[in-house]
Design a protein around this motif. Sequence first.
Motif, PDB file in Angstrom:
ATOM      1  N   GLU A 142       0.748  -1.052  -0.008  1.00 51.23           N
ATOM      2  CA  GLU A 142       0.047  -0.019  -0.025  1.00 51.23           C
ATOM      3  C   GLU A 142       1.042   1.266  -0.029  1.00 51.23           C
ATOM      4  OE1 GLU A 142      -2.655  -0.160   3.187  1.00 51.23           O
ATOM      5  OE2 GLU A 142      -3.966  -1.920   2.511  1.00 51.23           O
ATOM      6  N   ASP A 143       2.084   1.107   0.400  1.00 47.54           N
ATOM      7  CA  ASP A 143       3.007   2.390   0.803  1.00 47.54           C
ATOM      8  C   ASP A 143       3.846   2.639  -0.632  1.00 47.54           C
ATOM      9  OD1 ASP A 143       4.329   0.281   1.076  1.00 47.54           O
ATOM     10  OD2 ASP A 143       5.901   1.215   2.515  1.00 47.54           O
ATOM     11  N   TRP A 144       3.312   1.725  -1.870  1.00 46.77           N
ATOM     12  CA  TRP A 144       4.080   2.000  -3.030  1.00 46.77           C
ATOM     13  C   TRP A 144       3.606   3.252  -3.767  1.00 46.77           C
ATOM     14  CZ3 TRP A 144       8.204  -0.410  -5.570  1.00 46.77           C
ATOM     15  CH2 TRP A 144       8.543  -0.181  -6.911  1.00 46.77           C
ATOM     16  N   GLY A 145       4.275   4.322  -4.110  1.00 47.23           N
ATOM     17  CA  GLY A 145       3.621   5.421  -4.621  1.00 47.23           C
ATOM     18  C   GLY A 145       4.298   5.926  -5.837  1.00 47.23           C
ATOM     19  N   LEU A 146       3.972   7.057  -6.242  1.00 43.46           N
ATOM     20  CA  LEU A 146       4.572   7.888  -7.246  1.00 43.46           C
ATOM     21  C   LEU A 146       6.016   7.966  -7.267  1.00 43.46           C
ATOM     22  CD1 LEU A 146       4.363   9.668  -9.963  1.00 43.46           C
ATOM     23  CD2 LEU A 146       4.441  11.687  -8.321  1.00 43.46           C
ATOM     24  N   ILE A 147       6.662   8.208  -6.080  1.00 43.36           N
ATOM     25  CA  ILE A 147       8.138   8.265  -6.105  1.00 43.36           C
ATOM     26  C   ILE A 147       8.836   6.875  -6.360  1.00 43.36           C
ATOM     27  CG2 ILE A 147       8.475   7.843  -3.504  1.00 43.36           C
ATOM     28  CD1 ILE A 147      10.459  10.385  -5.327  1.00 43.36           C
ATOM     29  N   HIS A 148       8.166   5.782  -5.789  1.00 41.51           N
ATOM     30  CA  HIS A 148       8.427   4.398  -6.260  1.00 41.51           C
ATOM     31  C   HIS A 148       8.513   4.195  -7.812  1.00 41.51           C
ATOM     32  CE1 HIS A 148       7.347   4.254  -2.117  1.00 41.51           C
ATOM     33  NE2 HIS A 148       8.495   3.452  -1.873  1.00 41.51           N
ATOM     34  N   GLU A 149       7.440   4.521  -8.405  1.00 41.92           N
ATOM     35  CA  GLU A 149       7.273   4.343  -9.990  1.00 41.92           C
ATOM     36  C   GLU A 149       8.415   5.014 -10.628  1.00 41.92           C
ATOM     37  OE1 GLU A 149       5.155   2.314 -10.913  1.00 41.92           O
ATOM     38  OE2 GLU A 149       3.394   2.160  -9.977  1.00 41.92           O
ATOM     39  N   LEU A 150       8.727   6.260 -10.220  1.00 40.82           N
ATOM     40  CA  LEU A 150       9.718   6.989 -10.599  1.00 40.82           C
ATOM     41  C   LEU A 150      10.893   6.332 -10.632  1.00 40.82           C
ATOM     42  CD1 LEU A 150       8.821  10.532  -9.729  1.00 40.82           C
ATOM     43  CD2 LEU A 150       8.652   9.622 -11.926  1.00 40.82           C
ATOM     44  N   ALA A 151      11.469   5.877  -9.509  1.00 41.15           N
ATOM     45  CA  ALA A 151      12.676   5.175  -9.201  1.00 41.15           C
ATOM     46  C   ALA A 151      12.734   3.803 -10.168  1.00 41.15           C
ATOM     47  CB  ALA A 151      12.761   4.891  -7.830  1.00 41.15           C
ATOM     48  N   PHE A 152      11.634   3.406 -10.129  1.00 39.44           N
ATOM     49  CA  PHE A 152      11.773   2.265 -11.047  1.00 39.44           C
ATOM     50  C   PHE A 152      11.913   2.410 -12.383  1.00 39.44           C
ATOM     51  CE2 PHE A 152       9.501  -1.170 -13.592  1.00 39.44           C
ATOM     52  CZ  PHE A 152       9.763  -2.250 -13.255  1.00 39.44           C
ATOM     53  N   LEU A 153      11.375   3.344 -12.978  1.00 45.42           N
ATOM     54  CA  LEU A 153      11.381   3.667 -14.333  1.00 45.42           C
ATOM     55  C   LEU A 153      13.045   4.246 -14.380  1.00 45.42           C
ATOM     56  CD1 LEU A 153       8.615   5.409 -16.263  1.00 45.42           C
ATOM     57  CD2 LEU A 153       9.474   2.963 -16.680  1.00 45.42           C
TER      58      LEU A 153
END
Length: 267
Positions: A142-153
């Motif tokens: 649940e704590d996966w957010g926008l900043i994680h998506e950015l880091a992933f890309l």
Amino acid sequence: MNSPGSWTTSHDLALIYIALAYGTDHELTDGEMDTLTDALREWALMPDEAHVQEVVMEAATAFLEGDARAEVRQSIGQLEEELTFEERRQALRDVMRIAEADGVLLEREQGLIHLLADAWSLKQLGEDLVEDTSAVVQKRGEDWGLIHELAFLYIVVAHSANNDLSSEEIDVMLDRLGEWKPKLSREDIRDIFRRSLQVYADGPEQALIQESVETLKDMLPIVQRLTVLDDLNMVAYADGTLTRNERELIMYLAQAWDINVRLNGRQ
């Protein structure tokens, strides 16, 4: 939109099945296709192979060439009206079978299953099906957010060059991520980076990439999508060279996000 004269309940079911099997990760495996056609054959008024394949192709065309989300919403509504309660239960079970066919239950697949369950007054069945699945459930928390998506890309682009992450690339990624969350400490940013790296390492890579691309398009206005592309360009250049893989990946993201860009760089 679908033609009322030729569009049938089987087409609506096929479109939902395709949205689940292909729309969630932009990949249709042999197992998913076999499960999809088997499920559809049980619903078709003329269950011969040629007719089933024709229905699948017509539904796929509507999904791929039209407004996919609008088509899905329309089919969900049509099926709510056309199917009995027991038929809706069977259709939801079919959807689950298709989702499980590749052995992985993606978050987007779970989301579509819950959407269908809610629309068809089958919320408890939807929850039970996801809970009892035999597939590997992809859940990032649940704590996966926008900043994680950015880091992933950022990791995807940096790693695509030579299957390695240099210290220069990591520093640039941490700097750029920090600009998105200036109130976070450097160590907090490192924790986000490490978690995103672990998700990237766990895969399945292509499904996760597509999910992140679509999530960021939905979450960010076009100006911020441009900022992300600039970040990715900086990450790609961190080691002094923009490779063909990095260039193609950034151009793919720009196209997916409806942005026209031109990159200068050498292979």
